[in-house]
Motif scaffolding. Sequence first.
Motif, mmCIF file in Angstrom:
data_model
loop_
_atom_site.group_PDB
_atom_site.id
_atom_site.type_symbol
_atom_site.label_atom_id
_atom_site.label_comp_id
_atom_site.label_asym_id
_atom_site.label_seq_id
_atom_site.Cartn_x
_atom_site.Cartn_y
_atom_site.Cartn_z
ATOM 1 N N SER A 1 24.985 27.180 35.612
ATOM 2 C CA SER A 1 26.388 26.670 35.709
ATOM 3 C C SER A 1 27.443 27.448 35.391
ATOM 4 C CB SER A 1 26.747 25.402 34.687
ATOM 5 O OG SER A 1 26.252 26.001 33.331
ATOM 6 N N SER A 2 27.285 28.397 34.476
ATOM 7 C CA SER A 2 28.213 29.335 34.197
ATOM 8 C C SER A 2 28.465 30.358 35.473
ATOM 9 C CB SER A 2 27.852 30.292 33.040
ATOM 10 O OG SER A 2 26.759 30.813 33.136
ATOM 11 N N TRP A 3 27.493 30.867 36.065
ATOM 12 C CA TRP A 3 27.559 31.620 37.260
ATOM 13 C C TRP A 3 28.309 31.157 38.498
ATOM 14 C CZ3 TRP A 3 28.045 36.381 38.236
ATOM 15 C CH2 TRP A 3 27.918 36.885 39.658
ATOM 16 N N ALA A 4 28.051 29.625 38.475
ATOM 17 C CA ALA A 4 28.601 28.984 39.675
ATOM 18 C C ALA A 4 30.138 29.003 39.279
ATOM 19 C CB ALA A 4 28.162 27.589 39.815
ATOM 20 N N ALA A 5 30.488 28.984 38.015
ATOM 21 C CA ALA A 5 32.040 28.820 37.655
ATOM 22 C C ALA A 5 32.580 30.083 37.477
ATOM 23 C CB ALA A 5 32.114 28.270 36.161
ATOM 24 N N THR A 6 32.065 31.202 37.752
ATOM 25 C CA THR A 6 32.631 32.378 37.860
ATOM 26 C C THR A 6 33.606 32.561 39.026
ATOM 27 O OG1 THR A 6 30.599 33.522 36.743
ATOM 28 C CG2 THR A 6 31.967 35.103 37.844
ATOM 29 N N ALA A 7 34.899 33.333 38.875
ATOM 30 C CA ALA A 7 35.664 33.435 39.827
ATOM 31 C C ALA A 7 34.999 34.196 41.014
ATOM 32 C CB ALA A 7 36.898 34.132 39.501
ATOM 33 N N PRO A 8 35.177 33.882 42.286
ATOM 34 C CA PRO A 8 34.555 34.435 43.409
ATOM 35 C C PRO A 8 35.041 35.982 43.496
ATOM 36 C CG PRO A 8 35.437 32.322 44.129
ATOM 37 C CD PRO A 8 35.811 32.541 42.786
ATOM 38 N N ARG A 9 36.232 36.301 42.882
ATOM 39 C CA ARG A 9 36.432 37.720 42.876
ATOM 40 C C ARG A 9 35.568 38.525 41.926
ATOM 41 N NH1 ARG A 9 39.003 40.426 46.485
ATOM 42 N NH2 ARG A 9 40.854 39.205 46.648
ATOM 43 N N GLU A 10 35.482 37.774 40.930
ATOM 44 C CA GLU A 10 34.511 38.402 39.856
ATOM 45 C C GLU A 10 32.969 38.874 40.579
ATOM 46 O OE1 GLU A 10 32.713 37.951 35.496
ATOM 47 O OE2 GLU A 10 34.443 36.811 36.032
ATOM 48 N N ARG A 11 32.606 37.718 41.231
ATOM 49 C CA ARG A 11 31.184 37.791 41.603
ATOM 50 C C ARG A 11 31.443 39.094 43.172
ATOM 51 N NH1 ARG A 11 31.509 31.881 41.926
ATOM 52 N NH2 ARG A 11 31.646 31.930 44.307
ATOM 53 N N GLY A 12 32.422 39.083 43.541
ATOM 54 C CA GLY A 12 32.428 40.075 44.680
ATOM 55 C C GLY A 12 32.573 41.034 44.155
ATOM 56 N N GLU A 13 33.305 41.458 43.105
ATOM 57 C CA GLU A 13 33.592 42.990 42.332
ATOM 58 C C GLU A 13 31.997 43.445 41.926
ATOM 59 O OE1 GLU A 13 36.694 42.372 39.633
ATOM 60 O OE2 GLU A 13 38.248 42.770 41.516
#
Length: 475
Positions: A56-68
């Motif tokens: 749940s916390s990873w799904a809520a992470t901003a796409p930009r943060e995941r991309g970085e």
Amino acid sequence: MNLRTDLFIGGRWRPGTDGGRLDVVDPSDLSTITRFAVATERDCMDAVDAAAAAASSWAATAPRERGELLRAAYEILTAETEEFAELIVRENGKSWPDAVGEAHYAKEFFRWFAEEAVRVPGDHRLSPSGDKRIVVERQPIGVSLLITPWNFPAAMATRKLAPALAAGCTTVLKPAAETPLTAAYVVEVLRRAGVPDGVVNLVTPTPPGPAVRRMIDRPEVRKLSFTGSTEVGRELLRACADGVVSASMELGGNAPLVVLPGADLEPAVEGAVLAKMRNGGAACTAANRFYVHASVHDEFVARMDAALSAFTTGPGLDRAHTLGALVSPAERDKVAALVDAAIADGATLVRGGRARSDGAFYDATLLTGVVHGSAITTAEIFGPVTAVVRYEDVDEAVRMANDTVHGLMAYVFGEEREAMAVARRLEAGMVAVNRGVASDPAAPFGGVKQSGLGREGGAEGILEFLEEKYIALTA
């Protein structure tokens, strides 16, 4: 290199709960590199628990943060390309040029999906009746089980991890028992890049079947992404059925390579060598059956023979060698048996046909007079063997090319308009026209018929890890 030889669960490297270890063998000399932890079923359940807890916390992470974070992993792999390639050579056996090529290919999936993470599409429109607004969102599918083969231990891991993480899914990675070290290195790179605990987990159950089925049976696991044989893929699809688990399958190949009358043989042979000999032929996209028109057959064979004569066989860490070992003596012997059977069926050995006992080596081999329908044209060779079938009629070549349950990759060489016409008639998910390599992180990779379900790479790759949700709003 500081080798990681343990499981990775919940952000921590740890041995298996029963302390078991498996030998990781260097195929070039059959020596033991190290011993890697064996995961029990309990370890695999712990990995699913860790992925579920972080979901749940990873799904809520901003796409930009995941991309970085993915971009950071790409930068680490760029800085460590030599070390990355050396590790691939040591446990997989491939040549140095092939290993460096895989290292570059593998890291590009992190760069590509770092960019795709922020471009997940949605939809908003007025219904035709005008009574509602139709809003379509795409959300992470959930905990994803990723199963990878030994032939591209780095690229197959990044090709699955990158889109899953970009989409917001947590993961459990199960690499092949022959090549766990490369997978562990990729996982460690993601840890160093800052991926949170539980988002990526690594397990190596041996034997894998029972533990994999237990993980698929867990209700938290909503996605299976598998690369491997069609036979194992069928079993996994059956296992997915009870829980209606979404399955992406990149399965076996039996790629035809068709040389048309009037083909320019210089680029045709250059492309054919790439299509056959990349990764020593141990690729699901490798040209497996060569259909060469009678008008160009003899010259094609002579040129192919000359090109294959330039390959030198030996340990990949000796960078002068251009053909490394197969992953194991069993794989070497399987290739040798296919060649022997083809000769018994009437094929002529032009070059090679030699297995070495000092390692899992098999020389670059060329066969002519191969009979369509013989074992070497129906089995996936997965080795450096060029099997040539002479044909007289293009329609017959197309029929033979399509005469398989597989449909992953195909190759056509000839005048562009005619080659394109033939390409459209071939039953394959991917066709290379007048070139020997088609794979690219920016392109959708996958097959038809029994070569798989779904696509990896391209804009399509991230969609495999997303589910559509329709929300109806009052107009």
